[in-house]
Design a protein around this motif. Sequence first.
Motif, PDB file in Angstrom:
ATOM      1  N   UNK A   1      19.656   1.504 -18.590  1.00 43.94           N
ATOM      2  CA  UNK A   1      21.108   1.321 -18.628  1.00 43.94           C
ATOM      3  C   UNK A   1      21.833   2.590 -18.224  1.00 43.94           C
ATOM      4  N   UNK A   2      21.367   3.730 -18.708  1.00 41.21           N
ATOM      5  CA  UNK A   2      22.033   4.987 -18.377  1.00 41.21           C
ATOM      6  C   UNK A   2      21.786   5.410 -16.931  1.00 41.21           C
ATOM      7  N   UNK A   3      20.640   5.024 -16.397  1.00 40.30           N
ATOM      8  CA  UNK A   3      20.398   5.263 -14.972  1.00 40.30           C
ATOM      9  C   UNK A   3      21.460   4.550 -14.150  1.00 40.30           C
ATOM     10  N   UNK A   4      21.683   3.281 -14.511  1.00 41.80           N
ATOM     11  CA  UNK A   4      22.655   2.470 -13.788  1.00 41.80           C
ATOM     12  C   UNK A   4      24.066   3.028 -13.941  1.00 41.80           C
ATOM     13  N   UNK A   5      24.451   3.386 -15.153  1.00 43.28           N
ATOM     14  CA  UNK A   5      25.796   3.896 -15.398  1.00 43.28           C
ATOM     15  C   UNK A   5      26.045   5.203 -14.648  1.00 43.28           C
ATOM     16  N   UNK A   6      24.988   5.967 -14.425  1.00 38.68           N
ATOM     17  CA  UNK A   6      25.124   7.240 -13.696  1.00 38.68           C
ATOM     18  C   UNK A   6      24.892   7.080 -12.196  1.00 38.68           C
ATOM     19  N   UNK A   7      24.583   5.879 -11.763  1.00 38.01           N
ATOM     20  CA  UNK A   7      24.360   5.647 -10.351  1.00 38.01           C
ATOM     21  C   UNK A   7      23.111   6.305  -9.806  1.00 38.01           C
ATOM     22  N   UNK A   8      22.103   6.493 -10.671  1.00 37.82           N
ATOM     23  CA  UNK A   8      20.840   7.114 -10.250  1.00 37.82           C
ATOM     24  C   UNK A   8      20.124   6.192  -9.263  1.00 37.82           C
ATOM     25  N   UNK A   9      19.489   6.772  -8.298  1.00 36.90           N
ATOM     26  CA  UNK A   9      18.750   6.018  -7.280  1.00 36.90           C
ATOM     27  C   UNK A   9      17.764   5.064  -7.963  1.00 36.90           C
ATOM     28  N   UNK A  10      17.858   3.769  -7.719  1.00 31.88           N
ATOM     29  CA  UNK A  10      16.933   2.815  -8.321  1.00 31.88           C
ATOM     30  C   UNK A  10      15.463   3.126  -8.037  1.00 31.88           C
ATOM     31  N   UNK A  11      15.203   3.785  -6.920  1.00 31.43           N
ATOM     32  CA  UNK A  11      13.825   4.166  -6.627  1.00 31.43           C
ATOM     33  C   UNK A  11      13.266   5.119  -7.663  1.00 31.43           C
TER      34      UNK A  11
END
Length: 219
Positions: free
Chosen positions: A106-116
């Motif tokens: 969830x926090x990856x997504x909220x921070x716009x981290x590369x899905x890879x």
Amino acid sequence: MAHRLFNAALAGLLALGVCLGALSMSAAAHAAPVKLVALGDSLTAGYGLPPDQGFTVVLEKALKARGYDVTVVNAGVSGDTTAGGRARLEWTLGDTPDAMIVELGANDMLRGIDPGASRANLDTILKTITERKIPVLLAGMYASGTYGKAYVDRFNAIYPDLAQAYGVPLYPFFLEGVATEPRLNQGDGIHPNAAGVQRVVEGILPYVTRLLDQRAHGG
């Protein structure tokens, strides 16, 4: 003659004592509650809630109400990304879990981290857990449409792809029935309130019970 009989009797008693001790230890081990560890972020950590209203506590109560002898361990860290979960995985495994729930991303997504990058971290986490023969349930997350279709498609594919690759069960969306529902969220609109946690537990509970049942039957 009497001396030999005494020694034989003593040896028999000692052997019986060893057997009874082994049986006692086996029974104690069997009686120990199943340790279910939830590796996650603020959603499993119970952010903004009293300790007795967090996800792991509510889940443990729900499982015990259904007859499961289980301790649900809170290994959630607020603000954690998949990279953070990966970094502390070995420490978490040191708690010798019998089964696990992995809820990260969830926090990856909220921070716009590369899905890879998120995929690679979750891949390592699942690889490590499955190699140690620990039953694991993967809890998925959906990306917000504000990031655009390309990002959403790449992010949302992470969880079903990895669940299939490692042959682990998937609960598709941890916040199913809660996301975007104001009455089930705290003021930030992101974290479930007490009623929201109850809804999360109701949704994921059948998946968790299947995980524990499969573990019990060696599946």
